[in-house]
Enzyme design. Sequence first.
Site, PDB file in Angstrom:
ATOM      1  N   CYS A  45      -5.982  12.762  57.950  1.00  0.00           N
ATOM      2  CA  CYS A  45      -5.840  12.504  56.519  1.00  0.00           C
ATOM      3  C   CYS A  45      -4.513  13.011  55.973  1.00  0.00           C
ATOM      4  O   CYS A  45      -4.183  12.757  54.817  1.00  0.00           O
ATOM      5  CB  CYS A  45      -7.012  13.109  55.758  1.00  0.00           C
ATOM      6  SG  CYS A  45      -8.568  12.352  56.252  1.00  0.00           S
ATOM      7  N   SER A  56     -14.908  11.135  47.515  1.00  0.00           N
ATOM      8  CA  SER A  56     -13.823  10.256  47.122  1.00  0.00           C
ATOM      9  C   SER A  56     -14.195   8.834  47.519  1.00  0.00           C
ATOM     10  O   SER A  56     -15.024   8.603  48.385  1.00  0.00           O
ATOM     11  CB  SER A  56     -12.515  10.677  47.799  1.00  0.00           C
ATOM     12  OG  SER A  56     -12.640  10.642  49.195  1.00  0.00           O
ATOM     13  N   LYS A  95     -10.567  11.474  44.188  1.00  0.00           N
ATOM     14  CA  LYS A  95     -11.759  11.083  43.436  1.00  0.00           C
ATOM     15  C   LYS A  95     -11.528   9.769  42.685  1.00  0.00           C
ATOM     16  O   LYS A  95     -12.372   8.884  42.696  1.00  0.00           O
ATOM     17  CB  LYS A  95     -12.030  12.201  42.449  1.00  0.00           C
ATOM     18  CG  LYS A  95     -13.347  12.663  42.004  1.00  0.00           C
ATOM     19  CD  LYS A  95     -14.413  13.013  42.929  1.00  0.00           C
ATOM     20  CE  LYS A  95     -15.318  11.940  43.353  1.00  0.00           C
ATOM     21  NZ  LYS A  95     -15.875  10.927  42.673  1.00  0.00           N
ATOM     22  N   HIS A 131      -9.238   7.080  49.086  1.00  0.00           N
ATOM     23  CA  HIS A 131      -8.432   7.775  50.084  1.00  0.00           C
ATOM     24  C   HIS A 131      -7.984   6.825  51.194  1.00  0.00           C
ATOM     25  O   HIS A 131      -8.498   6.877  52.308  1.00  0.00           O
ATOM     26  CB  HIS A 131      -9.233   8.946  50.654  1.00  0.00           C
ATOM     27  CG  HIS A 131      -8.498   9.770  51.666  1.00  0.00           C
ATOM     28  ND1 HIS A 131      -7.117   9.863  51.724  1.00  0.00           N
ATOM     29  CD2 HIS A 131      -8.970  10.535  52.687  1.00  0.00           C
ATOM     30  CE1 HIS A 131      -6.789  10.661  52.737  1.00  0.00           C
ATOM     31  NE2 HIS A 131      -7.887  11.070  53.331  1.00  0.00           N
TER      32      HIS A 131
END
Lengths: 399, 473
Positions: free
Chosen positions: A85, A209, A334, A338
């Site tokens: 990530c 998210s 959020k 993502h």
Amino acid sequence: MASHGIRDSVAIVGMGCTTFGEHWDRSTDDLLVDASSDALASAGVALDDVDAFWLGTMGSGLSGLTLSRPLKIDHKPVTHVENYCATGSEAFRNACYAVASGAYDVVMAIGVEKLKDSGYSGLALTAPANDGTGLTVTAPASFSFLAPAYAKKYGVDPDEMKDVMTRIAWKNHRNGALNPRAQFRKEVSKETIACSPLVAGPLGIFDCSGVSDGSAAAIIVRSEDAHRYSDHPVFVKALSFIAGPATGPIDPSYDYTTFTEVVRSAEDAYQQAGIADPRAELAMAEVHDCFTPTELVLMEDLGFAERGFAWKEVLAGTYDLDGELPVNPDGGLKSFGHPIGASGLRMLFECWTQLRGEAGDRQIGTIGNGKRKALTHNLGGAPGACVSFVSVVGDELDA
Amino acid sequence: MTMNGIVGYGAYLPSWRLQRSAITSALGSGGGLGARSVASHDEDTTSMGVEAGRRLLAAAPHGYAAGLLSFATTAPAYVDKTNATALHAALGLAAEVPAFDAVGAVRSGVGAAWMAQAAGGIAVLSDMRTGRPGSADEAGGGDAAVALAFGSDDVLAEVVGSASVSAEFTDRWRTPGEPYSQQWEERFGEHAYAPLAEQAVTAALKSAGVTADELDHVVVTGTHARAVKAAVKSIGARTEALADDLTAEVGNTGTAHWALVLCDVLDRADAGQLIAVVVLADGCDVWLLRTTDALAARRPPTTVRDAIAATRDDLAYPLFLTWRGFLKREPPRRPEPERPAAPPSLRTDDWKYAFVGSRDERGFVHLPPSRVSMASGEIDHMEPVCMADVPATIATFTVDRLAYSLSAPVVAAVIDFDGGGRFQCELTDVDPVTVAIGDRVQMTFRRLYTAGGIHNYFWKARPLPAEPTDTED
């Protein structure tokens, strides 16, 4: 361990960021074309002026051809970067080092991810051939280990813990409502968040998210050249990246209330940037709020709260848009979802926007009050076994 | 040297039972009184067999070395590929110990025991029995596994006589791939079995030089309920000698059933008692056993009755149907798991099947095994350590409602083993509502999922039965 950093050596002189969302009508190629074009226009340069490229994507393509093909880049180095990530941030970090080394004058870091084409809920990763003994829980489940462990360690009762998590989601959605690039641009009531269907442990859907498509890009040059491209460049103060030994899941001393990798990368970054008191010195932070308990723990790991007190700070509004230290003023993961490769550069885009006073309705007051440094943070993996990235950028050169 | 008897036994009952009335209330027919045992969604005959084998080995004579492993079931996880090798790996048996399957027919359970008796080895009989929804077989079947060890030293039940009669007739049958079996008209089976039972029992009593009224315990099981009842009468044993055949509380557990009832008898038999085991399946097989003084000392700590009492019998019928594959439920919108790859699985056999980790020179346990110590960084200064029988405590946990599972939600936990070692794994046979940090768990061998036709066997943790202790938080 030596970590000298490249404080104030390089600068961002242009950035681009697509809207994030369910882009059924735009391909990975389209997103790359849009983000790179905006970044080039922002810096006032042409594609031919860029000497080298770093592309971050985890699952939307392999090799530099993923970028060179859609952009028709004419025989130049394009490096494909993957680091979970933190992929987008890693593309940025390595691009910065290339400029600092003197190897290139103008480079682009760009991140992209097209998640919505998979047809699945949440992230879907393909593991290398294996013996089938790894735990196959989902990302929200891995991160939900944090909530009961934190609550137990610090004596927070479960209802109060839920309030804390809810407030983090509420704050980030509230910020995202003010951001035209966000996937979700609506405030969400605390009742709706708290009553959303459970996904994993105490995490409801609104503690997670979203899943979206997006791309963001930055043009980087040497600091001494920055004003040739931009009247308001943003300088890189610190870049830290840490891969942990991944012993949390096998070490009984790990208690799931901290990310040791984040602590170490934050210490490294603050040392590089010469920051002694991050809470007092930073104007804002964009942190990896993949799940609400993650943001809670990050407040302590990044030094924004004393151990065991972040939950109280969250409830007190310390990290609100108008709080002492705004966290995720753009709405965070959020509100943006993502798209892995894009997120780190999207965070930088918010720092760029805020430091330049271009954030409109969500422009934060801390910058007006003389704080000129902003932080971005990504982590990838799971509690106890992750990678962490921390950067500090600012729009003034330190003396 | 003669291999003259049973030297150890272990029975495994899954944690779940289905009240037969749950079938009746759902379908308006079928079901009946009592309950049947039900293997969980992550169990099959191989995984249950491993659990029975573990219980046996824990109770077997010190230093017992099996001469063979035989495995019998009517519900093999694989054909072509041997299933007994998975048990062999999970039980940590030496490579030189042969492992064979005897699969397909209910009578294979007797065959597997014969093999084990002849070779001084272990027979594992494991079965999952089912039928079409609403059928007598669905309500009357059961799931269980039993492991019996044979040998000549430290015998707890000596084989004093036996007889076997075989016959070809069509009473119960199933073609490969069918999920349920069929049976001819009931009265025909009774007719076919009666003379076979009489012939075999008579021969067995004669071989041992005893009479029916000397029998202290009589175990009669078979594939045909009426024939079993008729045989019980025809033997002529004392009424009080007839063993409860457990069909009311557990159901008929196929290949394992005679052995399960025998275990229940051994759980309470006195030394020097005479036991007859009569199995009606495509003929009739009879064993006569005499218990020894060794029995009392080597009973497993958990009796068959204890195991039945420890089950949950509130399993919902729709969940039972789902587990059995009769109800195809909507899966989560998640990728199906990848099949485990053969080469890495072979490289990690000890880990995957026997739960063997590594321990460094400072005593830190690494799960999975690691070449490099997390404490010292030393490379290859490790010793193997089997953690399968070590209890653990839940450090933290989560209920994953998004993950793919036949029985959502998945409960995952971080567990810390007594004496050191941490592991992240799935919990099974657990109530997601009541699971808590600090709960005690034990490891259990399960089938995690099946992908690409490959069953992924590995270990999960399950609640350890409550210990009498203080209730301090």
